[in-house]
Motif scaffolding. Structure first.
Motif, PDB file in Angstrom:
ATOM      1  N   VAL A 178     -51.598  23.611  -1.361  1.00 31.54           N
ATOM      2  CA  VAL A 178     -50.351  23.042  -0.857  1.00 31.54           C
ATOM      3  C   VAL A 178     -50.569  22.522   0.561  1.00 31.54           C
ATOM      4  N   LEU A 179     -49.669  21.642   0.987  1.00 32.71           N
ATOM      5  CA  LEU A 179     -49.780  21.069   2.331  1.00 32.71           C
ATOM      6  C   LEU A 179     -48.386  20.979   2.973  1.00 32.71           C
ATOM      7  N   PRO A 180     -47.826  22.126   3.345  1.00 30.34           N
ATOM      8  CA  PRO A 180     -46.513  22.119   3.992  1.00 30.34           C
ATOM      9  C   PRO A 180     -46.625  22.056   5.510  1.00 30.34           C
ATOM     10  N   PHE A 181     -45.495  21.773   6.155  1.00 29.09           N
ATOM     11  CA  PHE A 181     -45.436  21.999   7.598  1.00 29.09           C
ATOM     12  C   PHE A 181     -44.096  22.600   7.983  1.00 29.09           C
ATOM     13  N   ALA A 182     -44.125  23.434   9.016  1.00 28.91           N
ATOM     14  CA  ALA A 182     -42.914  24.027   9.560  1.00 28.91           C
ATOM     15  C   ALA A 182     -42.105  22.941  10.260  1.00 28.91           C
ATOM     16  N   ILE A 183     -40.780  23.079  10.215  1.00 30.28           N
ATOM     17  CA  ILE A 183     -39.899  22.076  10.815  1.00 30.28           C
ATOM     18  C   ILE A 183     -39.128  22.677  11.995  1.00 30.28           C
ATOM     19  N   GLN A 184     -38.413  21.819  12.698  1.00 27.50           N
ATOM     20  CA  GLN A 184     -37.719  22.271  13.901  1.00 27.50           C
ATOM     21  C   GLN A 184     -36.472  23.099  13.582  1.00 27.50           C
ATOM     22  N   HIS A 185     -35.993  23.062  12.353  1.00 27.54           N
ATOM     23  CA  HIS A 185     -34.819  23.848  11.953  1.00 27.54           C
ATOM     24  C   HIS A 185     -35.247  25.293  11.694  1.00 27.54           C
ATOM     25  N   ARG A 186     -34.494  26.247  12.282  1.00 36.32           N
ATOM     26  CA  ARG A 186     -34.950  27.633  12.279  1.00 36.32           C
ATOM     27  C   ARG A 186     -33.813  28.605  11.943  1.00 36.32           C
ATOM     28  N   THR A 187     -34.202  29.799  11.511  1.00 30.20           N
ATOM     29  CA  THR A 187     -33.288  30.935  11.430  1.00 30.20           C
ATOM     30  C   THR A 187     -33.604  31.868  12.588  1.00 30.20           C
ATOM     31  N   HIS A 188     -32.575  32.242  13.328  1.00 25.89           N
ATOM     32  CA  HIS A 188     -32.726  33.139  14.466  1.00 25.89           C
ATOM     33  C   HIS A 188     -32.073  34.479  14.139  1.00 25.89           C
ATOM     34  N   VAL A 189     -32.696  35.545  14.607  1.00 25.74           N
ATOM     35  CA  VAL A 189     -32.121  36.877  14.436  1.00 25.74           C
ATOM     36  C   VAL A 189     -32.074  37.576  15.783  1.00 25.74           C
ATOM     37  N   ALA A 190     -30.909  38.121  16.092  1.00 22.66           N
ATOM     38  CA  ALA A 190     -30.763  39.001  17.248  1.00 22.66           C
ATOM     39  C   ALA A 190     -30.841  40.428  16.740  1.00 22.66           C
ATOM     40  N   LEU A 191     -31.649  41.245  17.404  1.00 18.88           N
ATOM     41  CA  LEU A 191     -31.914  42.611  16.923  1.00 18.88           C
ATOM     42  C   LEU A 191     -31.618  43.620  18.007  1.00 18.88           C
ATOM     43  N   GLY A 192     -31.032  44.728  17.591  1.00 15.96           N
ATOM     44  CA  GLY A 192     -30.835  45.860  18.476  1.00 15.96           C
ATOM     45  C   GLY A 192     -31.221  47.147  17.786  1.00 15.96           C
ATOM     46  N   LEU A 193     -31.716  48.102  18.553  1.00 13.90           N
ATOM     47  CA  LEU A 193     -32.077  49.416  18.010  1.00 13.90           C
ATOM     48  C   LEU A 193     -30.851  50.321  18.001  1.00 13.90           C
ATOM     49  N   GLN A 194     -30.711  51.080  16.932  1.00 13.39           N
ATOM     50  CA  GLN A 194     -29.580  51.988  16.806  1.00 13.39           C
ATOM     51  C   GLN A 194     -29.848  53.305  17.534  1.00 13.39           C
ATOM     52  N   VAL A 195     -28.782  54.055  17.771  1.00  8.64           N
ATOM     53  CA  VAL A 195     -28.951  55.422  18.253  1.00  8.64           C
ATOM     54  C   VAL A 195     -29.659  56.219  17.159  1.00  8.64           C
ATOM     55  N   ALA A 196     -30.410  57.210  17.551  1.00 13.75           N
ATOM     56  CA  ALA A 196     -31.334  57.895  16.642  1.00 13.75           C
ATOM     57  C   ALA A 196     -30.660  58.433  15.389  1.00 13.75           C
ATOM     58  N   GLU A 197     -29.411  58.935  15.525  1.00 19.48           N
ATOM     59  CA  GLU A 197     -28.801  59.599  14.377  1.00 19.48           C
ATOM     60  C   GLU A 197     -28.236  58.623  13.333  1.00 19.48           C
ATOM     61  N   ARG A 198     -28.128  57.357  13.657  1.00 17.57           N
ATOM     62  CA  ARG A 198     -27.519  56.436  12.692  1.00 17.57           C
ATOM     63  C   ARG A 198     -28.457  56.147  11.524  1.00 17.57           C
TER      64      ARG A 198
ATOM     65  N   ILE B 161     -35.468  33.141   6.933  1.00 17.75           N
ATOM     66  CA  ILE B 161     -34.854  34.461   7.109  1.00 17.75           C
ATOM     67  C   ILE B 161     -35.925  35.546   7.049  1.00 17.75           C
ATOM     68  N   GLU B 162     -36.794  35.446   6.052  1.00 12.15           N
ATOM     69  CA  GLU B 162     -37.843  36.453   5.872  1.00 12.15           C
ATOM     70  C   GLU B 162     -38.783  36.497   7.068  1.00 12.15           C
ATOM     71  N   GLY B 163     -39.211  35.320   7.533  1.00 14.76           N
ATOM     72  CA  GLY B 163     -40.155  35.264   8.644  1.00 14.76           C
ATOM     73  C   GLY B 163     -39.564  35.786   9.938  1.00 14.76           C
ATOM     74  N   ALA B 164     -38.305  35.448  10.201  1.00 12.04           N
ATOM     75  CA  ALA B 164     -37.651  35.944  11.412  1.00 12.04           C
ATOM     76  C   ALA B 164     -37.511  37.462  11.359  1.00 12.04           C
ATOM     77  N   THR B 165     -37.075  37.966  10.205  1.00  9.60           N
ATOM     78  CA  THR B 165     -36.901  39.414  10.061  1.00  9.60           C
ATOM     79  C   THR B 165     -38.225  40.147  10.190  1.00  9.60           C
ATOM     80  N   ALA B 166     -39.246  39.659   9.485  1.00  7.14           N
ATOM     81  CA  ALA B 166     -40.546  40.328   9.502  1.00  7.14           C
ATOM     82  C   ALA B 166     -41.142  40.341  10.899  1.00  7.14           C
ATOM     83  N   THR B 167     -41.041  39.226  11.616  1.00  8.46           N
ATOM     84  CA  THR B 167     -41.607  39.136  12.962  1.00  8.46           C
ATOM     85  C   THR B 167     -40.894  40.080  13.918  1.00  8.46           C
ATOM     86  N   ALA B 168     -39.564  40.144  13.797  1.00 12.00           N
ATOM     87  CA  ALA B 168     -38.791  41.024  14.670  1.00 12.00           C
ATOM     88  C   ALA B 168     -39.078  42.495  14.382  1.00 12.00           C
TER      89      ALA B 168
END
Length: 399
Positions: A48-68, A148-155
């Motif tokens: 295959v010969l794909p290329f990544a494009i300028q359109h992206r999915t962004h994810v903001a991530l925060g860590l939960q308190v330990a008990e959650r 979505i998958e790539g943003a989540t996995a990287t984060a």
């Protein structure tokens, strides 16, 4: 002075704050992709010969308190939020995946597959909150899912200190899509999203996962890649895609090979004698498409991008006639673009809707756009969405 966030990253951060009542640890993103050529070859161990494009999915991530100890996901493209305890991921996937709304299976499935790939159990990681925003057009064949998958996995790889390489993260995304979502896709989309480079395509051997950067030279040649989103929606999880994949597996079994990657152009005469007509045509598409990818890479390197037009056109004809995954809107887009002077054009993505692409001289973009709009109107189709895409960088942390 800090660099302003991309508008979509800012949207993810604002959603995070509004929903979870806190500031995120950071934002990460991954791109959608356009496949220049090589359709339905990836799950056949092909090229295959794909290329990544300028359109992206962004994810903001925060860590939960330990008990959650859960994963909470929310997005701008669905009103509902989903929460799953970390300890229930193995119970959910894959056997109970249908209990989760489809969009949320992507990030939750990535978390599940990521822990398995890293050999870690849920007790070793912290609960997380994730808020998603995207500007990848959904349903256009530009792989909003891999973004979505790539943003989540990287984060998650970063905040959980897993230290997995980009190819492994791509494999995690594929497993999530195959098993957690239930879509039988190959590895191309995830690899393109993880490995993207500016002004270049990723030439990928889907068997070995060897990837080479191919400089495209669109800018120097005065070319633009125009995407024509027909607005006809498709879903990889529905039957047409799975039926094509089954036909390919049947064809490989008849030929006595592990995958259609192992069938050459010279083998097609024998294949025609052994198979029913439909199976043979499915096989012929994959075999000839693999060769077209190799020919495109060679042509770009030796003659430049303006010389690949005929290969793009032949790819579309093969998908229309042999693989039978085009629709009238896609055929109209390709025919109108070519008639208006496009260097080459073809449908892209899984088929049954989505988008076509046209390689166009910069001076002809407006003419091609007008011609496609006019052809759609004359055919009684809803107006397409037409825009240009630029080969761009892969998944990374934004802030």
């Amino acid at each position: 002075m800090s660099t302003p966030l991309h508008p979509t990253a800012d949207a993810a951060s604002r959603l995070f704050g509004g929903h979870f009542g806190a500031e995120p640890e950071g934002t990460w993103s991954a791109p959608g992709r356009v496949n220049l050529i090589g359709e339905h070859t990836d799950y056949n161990d092909g090229f295959v010969l794909p290329f990544a494009i300028q359109h992206r999915t962004h994810v903001a991530l925060g860590l939960q308190v330990a008990e959650r100890r859960s994963i909470r996901v929310v997005s701008t493209f669905d009103a509902g939020a989903v929460e799953v305890p970390l300890d229930e991921l193995d119970d959910l996937f894959p056997s109970r995946r249908d209990e989760i709304v489809e969009w949320a299976r992507y990030p939750l499935g990535v978390a599940w597959a990521l822990l398995h790939a890293a050999g870690r159990d849920t007790a070793s990681v912290t609960g997380v909150d994730l808020a998603f925003a995207a500007d990848v057009p959904v349903g256009a064949g530009l792989s909003s899912s891999a973004a979505i998958e790539g943003a989540t996995a990287t984060a998650l790889d970063e905040v959980w200190n897993l230290d997995l390489d980009p190819v492994t993260l791509a494999q995690v995304g594929r497993r999530a899509e195959n098993e957690a979502v239930g879509a039988p896709t190959g590895i191309m989309d995830q690899m393109a999203s993880m490995l993207g480079r500016t002004d270049a395509a990723t030439f990928l051997d889907c068997r070995s996962l060897e990837a080479n950067v191919i400089d495209l030279g669109f800018a120097a040649a005065g070319l633009e890649l125009v995407v024509i989103d027909t607005g006809v929606k498709h879903s990889h999880a529905t039957g047409g895609y799975g039926e094509r994949r089954s036909a390919c597996e049947r064809g490989a079994a008849i030929m006595g090979v592990p995958a259609l990657r192992d069938v050459s152009i010279d083998d097609l005469a024998r294949a025609a004698e052994l198979m029913d007509d439909v199976t043979f045509r499915r096989v012929r598409h994959v075999v000839t498409e693999n060769q077209r990818v190799l020919d495109t890479v060679r042509t770009v390197r030796e003659q430049g991008p303006t010389a690949i037009g005929d290969l793009l056109v032949a790819s579309h004809a093969s998908m229309r006639d042999d693989f039978e995954i085009s629709v009238p809107e896609l055929d109209t887009a390709v025919e109108a673009a070519l008639a208006a002077g496009a260097v080459g054009a073809r449908m892209t993505g899984g088929g049954f809707g989505g988008a076509a692409i046209a390689l166009v001289r910069r001076a002809d973009v407006e003419k091609v756009t007008d011609a496609v709009n006019a052809a759609f109107a004359a055919s009684g189709f809803s107006a397409p969405t037409i825009f240009t895409v630029t080969p761009s960088a892969g998944a990374h942390r934004d802030a």
